[in-house]
Design a protein around this motif. Structure first.
Motif, PDB file in Angstrom:
ATOM      1  N   MET A  49      34.323  94.954  62.380  1.00 59.71           N
ATOM      2  CA  MET A  49      33.707  96.016  63.016  1.00 59.71           C
ATOM      3  C   MET A  49      33.401  97.250  62.236  1.00 59.71           C
ATOM      4  O   MET A  49      34.263  97.711  61.691  1.00 59.71           O
ATOM      5  N   ASN A  50      32.336  97.784  62.160  1.00 56.64           N
ATOM      6  CA  ASN A  50      31.850  99.004  61.153  1.00 56.64           C
ATOM      7  C   ASN A  50      32.548 100.534  61.951  1.00 56.64           C
ATOM      8  O   ASN A  50      32.368 100.502  63.207  1.00 56.64           O
ATOM      9  N   LEU A  51      33.236 101.239  61.198  1.00 62.02           N
ATOM     10  CA  LEU A  51      33.673 102.215  61.498  1.00 62.02           C
ATOM     11  C   LEU A  51      32.481 103.328  61.457  1.00 62.02           C
ATOM     12  O   LEU A  51      31.691 103.537  60.546  1.00 62.02           O
ATOM     13  N   ARG A  52      32.368 104.105  62.538  1.00 63.41           N
ATOM     14  CA  ARG A  52      31.034 105.162  62.707  1.00 63.41           C
ATOM     15  C   ARG A  52      31.574 106.620  62.168  1.00 63.41           C
ATOM     16  O   ARG A  52      31.950 107.409  62.726  1.00 63.41           O
ATOM     17  N   PHE A  53      31.625 106.523  60.755  1.00 62.38           N
ATOM     18  CA  PHE A  53      31.959 107.779  60.088  1.00 62.38           C
ATOM     19  C   PHE A  53      31.012 109.102  60.555  1.00 62.38           C
ATOM     20  O   PHE A  53      31.331 110.097  60.683  1.00 62.38           O
ATOM     21  N   ASP A  54      30.099 108.643  61.007  1.00 61.94           N
ATOM     22  CA  ASP A  54      28.728 109.356  61.370  1.00 61.94           C
ATOM     23  C   ASP A  54      28.962 110.366  62.528  1.00 61.94           C
ATOM     24  O   ASP A  54      28.708 111.374  62.971  1.00 61.94           O
ATOM     25  N   LEU A  55      30.189 110.008  63.289  1.00 64.35           N
ATOM     26  CA  LEU A  55      30.531 110.597  64.849  1.00 64.35           C
ATOM     27  C   LEU A  55      31.315 111.573  64.101  1.00 64.35           C
ATOM     28  O   LEU A  55      31.850 112.505  65.124  1.00 64.35           O
TER      29      LEU A  55
END
Lengths: 634, 361
Positions: free
Chosen positions: B1-7
């Motif tokens: 799963m890709n982590l959503r650093f943009d959050l």
């Protein structure tokens, strides 16, 4: 003594004797086996003989003890009685040092035969055949029976024979070809020309038996043991004969061995015995010894019956009469060593077996006595020094004049009359020379730092003789440290030794430089303890209140001695000042030329908490004193 | 799963980018603890900010943000605690290279002969013996006459005994036995009531260790000086069984409980009966070896019951008092036990030897 097994077996009658038995019995009878080897089809044992037992300096003597141990008898000495007649020519006993002299004359025949058994026996015993019947037979009987004899070439004798003390200035050429100057204490056999034998020690060259000899005079005698020992020692001439006469021979063998020797030589050479006669008196029986059985019981730690004790002694040849609870014992003619009841007890236990003696710790009411101070001090001081990194040395008590620094006249009272050499001729007045030698040797062996000590007596010459003083000496030197990442290299300074002396509570030490970077000191140790309990020191109370430490940095003119400052300061400091130390000396940047900076550290403590004000007050009195010593604060 | 650093909020995203650098350059524990407060502290840290943010996040992004926060929490906590461990351990020993050459803390050694002597003394001390010492410079009287050694005895010759040039009756003692003579003479002295010291003490037992001298050239088995320990017990009704009991005890205490003692007849002028005492060879345990000359036994001391002449010479009545005496050469015993092949080593004082003999084998 060398002991061929076959010869030993030959002397024992009635029982066979195995090598295993011999190996078992000999040590337990008091004759440890030093060596054992197979030689020429026989077994040769080498045994040790104690100095008191002259009777076992022969195969027969040893066999007698074994026979007594195993309860059998000895073989008979070959029967060889000869007719004694009046003297063929005069023999005079002028000195009481010869009490009895048995003589015989033999005309030698043409035969040069010597039995193989004899030559083999002599080889085994370590004395080779001389190919002369009179010499080989004499030697064989000496080793077999213990009675030394001698044969003179009769045709070389001049006139009558006298046993007398030598005249001062008389000389004598022995069989060994050495000319010796005799003293008036040496017993000799002499003819009218002069000495022909050193009595009981060695025959003479002039009258010796050779292959050309046709007639011999045989001598079998008794000479005084002390006289023979003294003469043998004076000439350093310890012969088989002197060894036996010097400890005392068996008087009962003197005549039988003379007879045996004369007949044997006559038989081997096909000659004949022409005369045999005796001069003097054989000694009477040894004095009777009285032995209470209670003494035997005390020594043995158990009861041994009178009849058992009697049987043991009789087996050894003694005549024993039971007298109630005692034994009256007449020792045999060959046992000169049995003069006390204790001697007899030993003989009984020897035959009974030392291994049968019980093992019991003695019970004793006596209180243990205290250990002497000098001993305890030596042990404790050595242990302290070992823990401080020092190695204890052990050196000889004597050294040479080159090790001394004192006056030669003082040395004479410490000088040995018979040293091993000049370098060992004086009882030492100092331990340091020996320690220095040990230290230098260790430096040569690659040791970087040397720490050695010794505790031993040193000596002073006193009118009554060398006077000893227990002394500690110590050497410390070389390069310390520099062998790891934490310890800087430094040379050993006298201050190190001062510190050590301080730790050991040694006062008034004088440090000496002994060369090669080695320092040392030497100090006599007290012979009496300080006034304190030997077990644990007396309790001294100490303060549990906080300690106050103050440092003081001051500028001191170079050349000032710290000790002066310290003693001056101690006068103004209160008892609460428990410690004053100079912890740093610095010269260089920040300190003017010609001056040093000293860092002094003061520690104060009392049985109460000290206030800042009172410590400030004490420090002020210190600071006030400094100007008088041209010292300023930094 | 890709982590959503943009959050992530921008300030926290920036802080996270710097985190690795800050951690690795933190020089002490305090600095790490400050970072810990900033990132994972319970109050007003990036972690608490993110937890608050999660509550307000719309449902569709909630699980993504939750996973991200979880990831950051583990990353930060692990790195912080690792760095903290590193810094703490830097101040403890384990961060020093312990394979470096350590400094030498010097330890010397008591000479092996004195140590053995002290061991022998302590064994007999346990039996109530004390120590009596005597001088090395002795009189002929104490060294010979008092010990029943006759004037013509070979041991008295100048080829065997060292004498003094200006004091013809003085010599270097050839054994420690003259101490017996000195003690016995002292014990025979009577007080005003006519009671001798021996009577008032009801007996005595003592040891005399010390240096003795004989005129022997130095070689692997001889030395002109060596050490002996002499022992003596005087009491009433003392016999050979007491001597045997005492020496058996002492040898077991010294050499071990399996030490076996054998008595053989022996001769010394100052005892009667005399004994040689052997111990079962400690090297081969009696099996027979080179050292015991295949006999299984090693001669270790000489002993016997005190000769009545020795007692009466000192003024003590041999019909009342009796006792035993024994003597041993310390170097000899040391050589047997240590298997040291050369007597000279004990007198060379080579530190390498003294060091090697320090360890109790």
């Amino acid at each position: 003594m060398r002991l061929p097994l076959s010869a030993l077996q030959k002397e024992i009658s009635g029982r066979s004797l195995s090598l295993d038995q011999v190996r078992q019995y000999l040590p337990m009878l008091g004759f440890p086996i030093e060596n054992l080897e197979s030689l020429s089809g026989d077994t040769l044992l080498e045994i040790e003989i104690t100095a008191n037992r002259s009777d076992v300096l022969s195969i027969r003597g040893i066999a007698r003890d074994i026979a007594a141990k195993i309860g059998t008898s000895l073989s008979h000495i070959p029967d060889s009685s000869i007719v004694e007649d009046s003297s063929a020519f005069p023999i005079y006993l002028e000195s009481p040092l010869c009490s009895f002299y048995a003589a015989a004359l033999v005309d030698l025949g043409e035969s040069t035969y010597i039995p193989h058994d004899t030559t083999k026996f002599l080889d085994l015993i370590g004395s080779s055949s001389k190919a002369l019947a009179s010499v080989d037979a004499s030697n064989e009987f000496l080793y077999r029976y213990g009675q030394p004899t001698h044969a003179f070439d009769l045709d070389t004798l001049q006139g009558s024979v006298t046993v007398r003390l030598a005249k001062s200035g008389e000389s004598f050429m022995g069989l060994d070809g050495i000319l010796r100057m005799l003293t008036a204490h040496d017993l000799v056999i002499a003819d009218q020309v002069g000495p022909i034998a050193l009595a009981g020690v060695i025959g003479g060259d002039r009258t010796k038996v050779t292959a050309q000899t046709r007639r011999i005079l045989i001598e079998s005698a008794i000479f005084d043991a002390v006289s023979v020992r003294t003469t043998a020692h004076r000439f350093n001439l310890h012969t088989e004969a002197s060894n036996r006469f010097g400890r005392g021979v068996d008087s009962s063998l003197v005549i039988p061995i003379r007879n045996l020797l004369a007949q044997t030589i006559a038989q081997w050479t096909k000659g004949r015995v022409t005369a045999a006669w005796n001069v003097g008196l054989l000694p009477s029986a040894a004095p009777m010894v009285h032995m209470p059985l209670s003494l035997l019981q005390r020594i043995a730690g158990r009861s041994i019956s009178g009849s058992d004790a009697m049987a043991h002694l009789e087996r050894l040849g003694a005549t024993v009469v039971m007298d109630g609870t005692s034994l009256n014992v007449t020792p045999p003619s060959w046992r000169h060593d049995l003069t006390l009841a204790e001697d007899l007890a030993e003989e009984i236990l020897r035959l009974d077996g030392y291994d049968r003696i019980d093992s019991t710790l003695p019970s004793m009411d006596a209180s243990p006595l205290p250990m002497p101070f000098e001993y305890t001090q030596r042990i404790q001081l050595s242990e302290h020094l070992a823990h401080l990194g020092f190695f204890q040395t052990l050196t000889f008590g004597f050294h040479g004049p080159s090790d001394e620094i004192g006056l030669e006249s003082e040395q004479s009272g410490r000088r040995l009359s018979n040293p091993l050499g000049e370098e060992y001729s004086l009882m030492r007045s100092s331990l340091l020379p020996a320690l220095k030698k040990a230290a230098l040797q260790n430096l040569r062996n690659g040791q970087a730092e040397i720490r050695l000590f010794e505790i031993a007596p040193v000596y002073q010459s006193q009118p009554e003789g060398p006077h000893s003083v227990l002394t500690l000496a110590l050497v410390w030197g070389g390069r310390a440290g520099g062998e790891d990442v934490l310890t800087p290299a430094q040379t050993i300074s006298p201050l190190h030794l001062m510190g050590l002396a301080h730790t050991l509570q040694l006062h008034d030490i004088k440090i000496v430089e002994i060369g090669s970077g080695l320092l040392g000191f030497e100090i006599p140790l007290p012979s009496k303890p300080p006034l304190t309990s030997p077990l644990i020191p007396h309790f001294v109370s100490f303060s549990r209140h906080p300690m106050v430490q103050r440092d003081l940095s001051c500028i001191v003119p170079k050349g000032q001695i710290y000790g002066y400052l310290e003693s001056a300061l101690k006068k103004v400091l209160p008892p609460a000042c428990k410690s004053l130390r100079c912890v740093e000396v610095y010269a260089g940047k920040g300190v003017a030329e010609g001056y040093e900076s000293w860092l002094l550290r003061f520690q104060f403590q009392a049985n109460r908490t000290l206030t800042t004000e009172e410590v400030d007050g004490w420090m002020k009195s210190v600071v006030d004193l400094l100007p008088s010593m041209k010292i300023t604060l930094r | 799963m890709n982590l959503r650093f943009d959050l992530l909020p921008s300030d926290i995203a920036e802080a996270h980018q710097q985190f690795e650098g800050w951690i690795s350059t933190a020089r002490d524990v305090n600095e790490v603890n400050r970072l810990k407060g900033v990132f994972t502290g319970r109050k007003a840290s990036h972690l608490t900010t993110l937890t608050e943010l999660l509550k307000q996040t719309p449902k569709e992004s909630k699980s993504d943000l939750g996973a991200l926060i979880n990831h950051l929490k583990i990353t930060w906590e692990t790195a912080l605690s690792l760095r903290l461990d590193q810094l703490i351990s830097k101040n403890s020993t384990s961060s020093i290279d312990l394979t470096l050459t350590p400094p030498v803390i010097p330890l010397g050694a008591v000479h092996p002969i004195q140590r053995l002597e002290a061991q022998i003394v302590s064994v007999f001390r346990s039996l109530g013996y004390h120590v009596e010492e005597g001088p090395e410079v002795e009189t002929e009287e104490n060294n010979f006459d008092g010990l029943n050694i006759t004037p013509s005895h070979p041991a008295r010759r100048s080829s065997d005994t060292f004498y003094f040039q200006n004091h013809p009756h003085l010599l270097l003692r050839t054994h420690t036995s003259p101490v017996q003579v000195r003690v016995l003479k002292r014990l025979s002295q009577k007080n005003k009531e006519g009671v001798s010291l021996l009577e008032s003490l009801e007996g005595i037992r003592f040891l005399s260790p010390g240096r003795v001298y004989r005129k022997d050239e130095i070689d692997p088995t001889h030395s002109p000086m060596f050490q002996q320990v002499e022992g003596m017990l005087i009491g009433k009704n003392i016999g050979l069984h007491h001597l045997k009991g005492t020496l058996s005890y002492a040898m077991k205490a010294l050499l071990g409980a399996e030490a076996d003692v054998r008595f053989r007849p022996g001769y010394f002028p100052f005892v009667e009966p005399g004994c040689e005492v052997d111990v079962r060879c400690p090297l081969c345990k009696g099996q027979g070896c080179r050292v015991c000359k295949s006999s299984g036994w090693i001669e270790i001391l000489g002993a016997g019951l005190v000769h009545p002449q020795v007692l009466s010479h000192a003024g003590i009545d041999p019909t009342v008092w009796s006792g035993f005496a024994f003597g041993m050469g310390i170097e000899r015993i040391a050589m047997i036990i240590s298997e040291c092949p050369d007597l000279r080593l004990f007198f060379e004082n080579d530190v390498r030897f003294l060091q090697s003999m320090r360890e109790v084998r």
